[in-house]
Design an enzyme around this catalytic site. Sequence first.
Site, PDB file in Angstrom:
ATOM      1  N   HIS A  82       2.089 104.234 -61.670  1.00  0.00           N
ATOM      2  CA  HIS A  82       2.684 103.407 -60.619  1.00  0.00           C
ATOM      3  C   HIS A  82       3.167 102.054 -61.130  1.00  0.00           C
ATOM      4  O   HIS A  82       3.468 101.162 -60.338  1.00  0.00           O
ATOM      5  CB  HIS A  82       1.683 103.191 -59.486  1.00  0.00           C
ATOM      6  CG  HIS A  82       1.353 104.444 -58.746  1.00  0.00           C
ATOM      7  ND1 HIS A  82       0.349 104.519 -57.829  1.00  0.00           N
ATOM      8  CD2 HIS A  82       1.881 105.689 -58.795  1.00  0.00           C
ATOM      9  CE1 HIS A  82       0.268 105.737 -57.348  1.00  0.00           C
ATOM     10  NE2 HIS A  82       1.191 106.457 -57.929  1.00  0.00           N
ATOM     11  N   ILE A  89       5.587  97.114 -59.814  1.00  0.00           N
ATOM     12  CA  ILE A  89       4.399  97.849 -59.403  1.00  0.00           C
ATOM     13  C   ILE A  89       4.667  98.541 -58.077  1.00  0.00           C
ATOM     14  O   ILE A  89       5.081  97.897 -57.104  1.00  0.00           O
ATOM     15  CB  ILE A  89       3.205  96.881 -59.233  1.00  0.00           C
ATOM     16  CG1 ILE A  89       2.994  96.061 -60.508  1.00  0.00           C
ATOM     17  CG2 ILE A  89       1.941  97.654 -58.844  1.00  0.00           C
ATOM     18  CD1 ILE A  89       2.207  94.785 -60.307  1.00  0.00           C
ATOM     19  N   CYS A  90       4.410  99.824 -58.039  1.00  0.00           N
ATOM     20  CA  CYS A  90       4.552 100.594 -56.802  1.00  0.00           C
ATOM     21  C   CYS A  90       3.176 100.644 -56.133  1.00  0.00           C
ATOM     22  O   CYS A  90       2.349 101.502 -56.433  1.00  0.00           O
ATOM     23  CB  CYS A  90       5.069 101.998 -57.122  1.00  0.00           C
ATOM     24  SG  CYS A  90       5.355 103.003 -55.646  1.00  0.00           S
ATOM     25  N   LEU A  91       2.928  99.689 -55.256  1.00  0.00           N
ATOM     26  CA  LEU A  91       1.659  99.585 -54.532  1.00  0.00           C
ATOM     27  C   LEU A  91       1.982  99.062 -53.133  1.00  0.00           C
ATOM     28  O   LEU A  91       2.535  97.966 -52.993  1.00  0.00           O
ATOM     29  CB  LEU A  91       0.707  98.633 -55.271  1.00  0.00           C
ATOM     30  CG  LEU A  91      -0.678  98.426 -54.662  1.00  0.00           C
ATOM     31  CD1 LEU A  91      -1.478  99.730 -54.657  1.00  0.00           C
ATOM     32  CD2 LEU A  91      -1.432  97.337 -55.416  1.00  0.00           C
TER      33      LEU A  91
END
Length: 152
Positions: A82, A89-91
């Site tokens: 992620h 950042i993929c959050l």
Amino acid sequence: MPPLLHSRRLQKELADLQRNPPHGIQVVDADDLSKWIVEIHGAEDSIYAGESWRLQLKFPHDYPMEAPEVIFLAPTIPEHPHIYSNGHICLSILYDGWTPALTTSSVCLSLLSMLSSCTAKERPPDDDRYVRRVGMNANPKKSNWLFHDDKV
């Protein structure tokens, strides 16, 4: 939120993070209240043990109503499904899942937890395409994220 309240909240969060930092998290630079550099150390019982990375947190004028822009800084960006090679950042809590109840400390802890639970060092499957499309210096908050995988 008026600028005075915005800076009070940031000053309080910074003081709390400097006085009582969560294990593995340390403020490195916060001379500019609107942009902090925080160091995160990989948990000892994880695949990232002994590694450390720097995060940049940029706070918008309407923080905490809007999430900070958070990226990992080169040259040491963790390999994680992620985390893109440009530091994005993929959050969800950094985007659509943000709530003003969250703090910089909770963001850092969420990232540390995300790293600690990972079992394989690898980039997202679309890393090359994404980085080519948005570049190295783009604001990740302008990306259209799809949050579908919470296993890593």
